[in-house]
Design a protein around this motif. Structure first.
Motif, PDB file in Angstrom:
ATOM      1  N   LEU A   3       0.832  -1.209   0.000  1.00 55.93           N
ATOM      2  CA  LEU A   3       0.000   0.000   0.000  1.00 55.93           C
ATOM      3  C   LEU A   3       0.869   1.263   0.000  1.00 55.93           C
ATOM      4  CD1 LEU A   3      -2.833  -1.088   2.462  1.00 55.93           C
ATOM      5  CD2 LEU A   3      -3.115  -0.508   0.039  1.00 55.93           C
ATOM      6  N   LYS A   4       1.985   1.223   0.722  1.00 56.79           N
ATOM      7  CA  LYS A   4       2.914   2.357   0.695  1.00 56.79           C
ATOM      8  C   LYS A   4       3.472   2.565  -0.705  1.00 56.79           C
ATOM      9  CE  LYS A   4       4.484   2.419   5.510  1.00 56.79           C
ATOM     10  NZ  LYS A   4       5.645   2.227   6.423  1.00 56.79           N
ATOM     11  N   ALA A   5       3.764   1.452  -1.384  1.00 55.87           N
ATOM     12  CA  ALA A   5       4.284   1.537  -2.756  1.00 55.87           C
ATOM     13  C   ALA A   5       3.262   2.185  -3.682  1.00 55.87           C
ATOM     14  CB  ALA A   5       4.661   0.149  -3.260  1.00 55.87           C
ATOM     15  N   TYR A   6       1.989   1.749  -3.566  1.00 62.06           N
ATOM     16  CA  TYR A   6       0.943   2.338  -4.403  1.00 62.06           C
ATOM     17  C   TYR A   6       0.704   3.812  -4.039  1.00 62.06           C
ATOM     18  CZ  TYR A   6      -0.304  -2.235  -6.325  1.00 62.06           C
ATOM     19  OH  TYR A   6      -0.280  -3.432  -6.988  1.00 62.06           O
ATOM     20  N   SER A   7       1.003   4.185  -2.812  1.00 64.24           N
ATOM     21  CA  SER A   7       0.881   5.590  -2.407  1.00 64.24           C
ATOM     22  C   SER A   7       1.956   6.444  -3.071  1.00 64.24           C
ATOM     23  CB  SER A   7       1.007   5.718  -0.886  1.00 64.24           C
ATOM     24  OG  SER A   7       0.017   4.985  -0.225  1.00 64.24           O
ATOM     25  N   LEU A   8       3.151   5.869  -3.223  1.00 64.18           N
ATOM     26  CA  LEU A   8       4.261   6.627  -3.798  1.00 64.18           C
ATOM     27  C   LEU A   8       4.147   6.760  -5.309  1.00 64.18           C
ATOM     28  CD1 LEU A   8       7.428   5.382  -1.834  1.00 64.18           C
ATOM     29  CD2 LEU A   8       6.412   7.656  -1.777  1.00 64.18           C
ATOM     30  N   ILE A   9       3.569   5.765  -5.976  1.00 62.83           N
ATOM     31  CA  ILE A   9       3.584   5.800  -7.456  1.00 62.83           C
ATOM     32  C   ILE A   9       2.792   6.967  -8.064  1.00 62.83           C
ATOM     33  CG2 ILE A   9       2.918   4.496  -9.527  1.00 62.83           C
ATOM     34  CD1 ILE A   9       3.900   1.975  -8.110  1.00 62.83           C
ATOM     35  N   PRO A  10       1.584   7.393  -7.646  1.00 59.93           N
ATOM     36  CA  PRO A  10       0.539   6.635  -6.948  1.00 59.93           C
ATOM     37  C   PRO A  10      -0.286   5.828  -7.944  1.00 59.93           C
ATOM     38  CG  PRO A  10      -0.163   8.897  -7.229  1.00 59.93           C
ATOM     39  CD  PRO A  10       1.186   8.782  -7.893  1.00 59.93           C
ATOM     40  N   HIS A  15      -5.132  -0.176   8.416  1.00 59.43           N
ATOM     41  CA  HIS A  15      -6.134   0.885   8.330  1.00 59.43           C
ATOM     42  C   HIS A  15      -5.465   2.222   8.015  1.00 59.43           C
ATOM     43  CE1 HIS A  15     -10.483   1.407   9.239  1.00 59.43           C
ATOM     44  NE2 HIS A  15     -10.132   2.677   9.240  1.00 59.43           N
ATOM     45  N   ASN A  16      -4.366   2.485   8.698  1.00 63.85           N
ATOM     46  CA  ASN A  16      -3.631   3.734   8.448  1.00 63.85           C
ATOM     47  C   ASN A  16      -3.013   3.748   7.055  1.00 63.85           C
ATOM     48  OD1 ASN A  16      -2.451   6.300   9.498  1.00 63.85           O
ATOM     49  ND2 ASN A  16      -0.543   5.218   9.078  1.00 63.85           N
ATOM     50  N   ALA A  17      -2.498   2.591   6.611  1.00 61.59           N
ATOM     51  CA  ALA A  17      -1.904   2.503   5.271  1.00 61.59           C
ATOM     52  C   ALA A  17      -2.948   2.774   4.195  1.00 61.59           C
ATOM     53  CB  ALA A  17      -1.277   1.128   5.068  1.00 61.59           C
ATOM     54  N   LEU A  18      -4.190   2.306   4.426  1.00 59.54           N
ATOM     55  CA  LEU A  18      -5.278   2.555   3.479  1.00 59.54           C
ATOM     56  C   LEU A  18      -5.642   4.042   3.440  1.00 59.54           C
ATOM     57  CD1 LEU A  18      -7.568  -0.526   4.193  1.00 59.54           C
ATOM     58  CD2 LEU A  18      -6.529   0.046   1.983  1.00 59.54           C
ATOM     59  N   ILE A  19      -5.742   4.676   4.615  1.00 56.42           N
ATOM     60  CA  ILE A  19      -6.034   6.116   4.664  1.00 56.42           C
ATOM     61  C   ILE A  19      -4.954   6.883   3.907  1.00 56.42           C
ATOM     62  CG2 ILE A  19      -6.204   8.137   6.184  1.00 56.42           C
ATOM     63  CD1 ILE A  19      -7.361   6.247   8.334  1.00 56.42           C
ATOM     64  N   HIS A  20      -3.710   6.504   4.141  1.00 54.08           N
ATOM     65  CA  HIS A  20      -2.574   7.167   3.487  1.00 54.08           C
ATOM     66  C   HIS A  20      -2.633   6.965   1.976  1.00 54.08           C
ATOM     67  CE1 HIS A  20       1.468   8.796   3.196  1.00 54.08           C
ATOM     68  NE2 HIS A  20       1.811   7.763   2.453  1.00 54.08           N
ATOM     69  N   MET A  21      -2.922   5.724   1.546  1.00 57.43           N
ATOM     70  CA  MET A  21      -2.978   5.418   0.116  1.00 57.43           C
ATOM     71  C   MET A  21      -4.050   6.233  -0.583  1.00 57.43           C
ATOM     72  SD  MET A  21      -4.840   3.619  -2.379  1.00 57.43           S
ATOM     73  CE  MET A  21      -5.845   2.470  -1.440  1.00 57.43           C
ATOM     74  N   TYR A  22      -5.264   6.268  -0.014  1.00 59.11           N
ATOM     75  CA  TYR A  22      -6.353   7.008  -0.651  1.00 59.11           C
ATOM     76  C   TYR A  22      -6.059   8.515  -0.695  1.00 59.11           C
ATOM     77  CZ  TYR A  22      -9.581   3.107  -1.120  1.00 59.11           C
ATOM     78  OH  TYR A  22     -10.194   1.939  -1.523  1.00 59.11           O
ATOM     79  N   SER A  23      -5.476   9.041   0.364  1.00 64.22           N
ATOM     80  CA  SER A  23      -5.180  10.479   0.381  1.00 64.22           C
ATOM     81  C   SER A  23      -4.112  10.825  -0.648  1.00 64.22           C
ATOM     82  CB  SER A  23      -4.734  10.923   1.775  1.00 64.22           C
ATOM     83  OG  SER A  23      -3.514  10.310   2.149  1.00 64.22           O
TER      84      SER A  23
END
Length: 582
Positions: free
Chosen positions: A131-138, A162-170
């Protein structure tokens, strides 16, 4: 266990003792956990190979973990990984985590795909890093797919996920989904509050970010860091600095965030001053801090400080960080040391497209156009896909060495082979290429057929080409466009005046100067130059008298001018703006 601990402190080479002793897997893992360097790790690796412990997946994974977390040596980690017959979820996750540690999310996603193809079921820690990876790409759709999988597995109640999901969506721009997840948090969690504050700032919602900050039941240092970072990203640097000064406690991230804010706002001197203050406070910088400090060094040419940072990086073995290596390349190139920039680039164990762009643009800036094209071929052979910034460097290189046909070819390749839509910067480079070659009509045709409206930079490039060629016929058409785009920008009007002057059209030149006076046009940003002397950067503006030694400086300039005339300097009358005797 006491014996094993004393063994690592023994000064003789570890390999000299291997024939006498055979450690159990438990003892080998203890050795790996106490390892201090890659040299020691390789000696332990030799013992593992000789005793055939490499078949123990847990032992091999602990080796990978050391390479990933302590040494940041992904090449060695992958070589160990390739020796494992059946890597388990822990092993795969360690490799995925390693790529996230060196900020290469694309490789993390690639190994996640390989893991699933091998039929290995990811664990919750795997999903955190994915999820962190998908957040960085995004990557929004892929992130949603992972969310669906977590729902099916019943893992969404996990605090970290849960936090990783919030981070990814934001990070993917869906703040509404992020807020819905935030409201679903079963219990108070300061991490989720901090993530949500960051999400509000990311979409420019300062009001809700402040509301959440004020409503927090409890704040930690990360809460303050999120607030400082948010205001910085919204351009309110002074507010961020005020918050930084008011913090009850600061950590490394606090200092790094503020230094980064100054560097990204082109306030390099303040960034470097704070960097020095950080060292005086006894806070050890990490690679993130160093990247920001190197960016500040690049902006003002602080080469001595950049060299000190490079020495620190080598001493602390941080060079494996791809962003830090790229920043060093950029700093040396912009400070005039292109040879050292190349040396750093060639020594980087991992390179991404930004690394290649830094060295390509650096070489182009120094006029090494042919070297840029040679290196670009190497980039293609390395299967690194270029982006729009790459082609800015390529086209700039073609402009510097007058390669008109090559410039046309690369411009066409950008569209046809790489499906990159040309931006206004690429058109500006092409106009510069054509203008330097005297192809004014072709440059004019390109401007006319651009898919976007030409801006002040495009017309400035065109006018520069007209001046080089002494062509004043096209200037009249430009004036009406300038009045429509940026009537208050004086740069192009001054350039027009100079073109008329170089063509000895004194009447037109005087008319242009009168227009400038009547419109009240002034140069908005005075020219600035800097020089580093004894590790101190001095900045100078046009007609500046703020420097404490300004009288001595102007005296030195006068003496230099006198010496130049004595050596036979002949003024260029084509640059004179008035009809006066030579």
């Amino acid at each position: 266990m006491h014996y094993i601990s004393s063994l690592l402190s023994f000064r003789r080479p570890f390999t000299a003792l291997i024939p006498k002793f055979k450690f159990s897997s438990h003892q080998t893992i203890s050795l790996l956990q106490s390892c201090k360097s890659m040299k020691e790790m390789k000696e332990i690796h030799a013992h593992i190979l000789r005793t055939n412990q490499i078949t123990d997946t847990f032992v091999a994974t602990k080796m990978i973990e050391y390479c990933v977390m302590s040494a940041r040596n992904m090449d060695y980690a992958l070589r160990v990984f390739d020796c494992i017959d059946r890597p388990n979820a822990y092993t795969w996750t360690t490799i995925i985590r390693g790529f996230m540690e060196i900020k290469i999310p694309e490789k993390a996603i690639e190994f996640y795909g390989l893991m699933r193809a091998q039929g290995v079921e990811p664990n919750k820690f795997t999903f955190v890093f994915v999820l962190k990876a998908y957040s960085l790409i995004p990557s929004y759709q892929e992130g949603r797919t992972v969310h669906g999988k977590l729902l099916r597995l019943g893992l969404c109640s996990d605090v970290f996920l849960h936090n990783a999901l919030i981070h990814m969506y934001s990070k993917c721009g869906d703040v509404k989904a992020a807020y819905c997840l935030f409201e679903e948090v079963p219990a108070y969690n300061v991490v989720n509050w901090n993530t949500m504050i960051n999400a509000c700032f990311s979409c420019g919602d300062i009001e809700n970010a402040r509301r959440l900050f004020n409503e927090m039941p409890e704040r930690n240092v990360e809460s303050w860091n999120a607030f400082i970072s948010g205001y910085s990203k919204c351009g309110q640097i002074s507010v961020a600095r005020s918050l930084f000064d008011d913090m009850p406690n600061r950590d490394l991230v606090s200092w790094s965030t503020m230094i980064s804010s100054y560097a990204q706002s082109r306030r390099a001197m303040e960034a470097l001053d704070l960097f020095k203050e950080m060292q005086l406070a006894g806070v050890r910088p990490d690679s993130v801090t160093m990247v920001s400090a190197l960016s500040a060094c690049s902006q003002v040419g602080a080469l001595d400080m950049g060299r000190w940072i490079h020495a620190y990086v080598r001493k602390n073995k941080l060079i494996n960080d791809v962003f830090l290596g790229t920043s060093l390349v950029d700093m040396y190139a912009k400070c005039g040391c292109i040879d050292i920039a190349l040396e750093v680039f060639n020594g980087m164990p991992h390179k991404n497209v930004c690394s290649w762009n830094a060295i390509l643009c650096g070489l182009a800036m120094h006029g090494y156009g042919n070297d840029v094209l040679t290196l670009f071929k190497q980039m293609e052979l390395a299967n690194v896909r270029p982006n729009d910034i790459t082609f800015v460097g390529i086209l700039s290189a073609c402009s510097h060495v007058g390669l008109v046909d090559e410039g046309r070819r690369q411009f066409n390749r950008m569209v046809k082979e790489f499906s990159i839509v040309p931006k206004i910067e690429h058109y500006g480079c092409m106009i510069d290429i054509l203008g330097r070659a005297g192809l004014i009509n072709e440059a004019k045709y390109l401007i006319k057929n651009m898919p976007m409206e030409p801006n002040i930079i495009i017309w400035g490039s065109f006018l520069t080409a007209c001046r080089i060629c002494g062509d004043t016929s096209a200037c009249n058409d430009v004036i009406k466009h300038l009045e429509e785009i940026e009537p208050g920008d004086g740069g192009c009007y001054v350039l027009l005046s100079n073109i008329y002057t170089s063509g000895k059209q004194w009447g037109e030149a005087e008319k242009m100067r009168k227009m400038i006076r009547n419109m009240g046009i002034e140069k908005r940003m005075p020219g600035c130059s800097s020089i580093e002397v004894n590790s101190l950067v001095h900045e100078f503006l046009v007609e500046d008298k703020s420097h404490p030694q300004w009288r001595e400086i102007y005296g030195a300039i006068d003496r230099l001018s006198t010496n130049l005339e004595a050596e036979g300097y002949v003024p260029n009358p084509s640059l004179v703006l008035y009809n006066i005797d030579e």
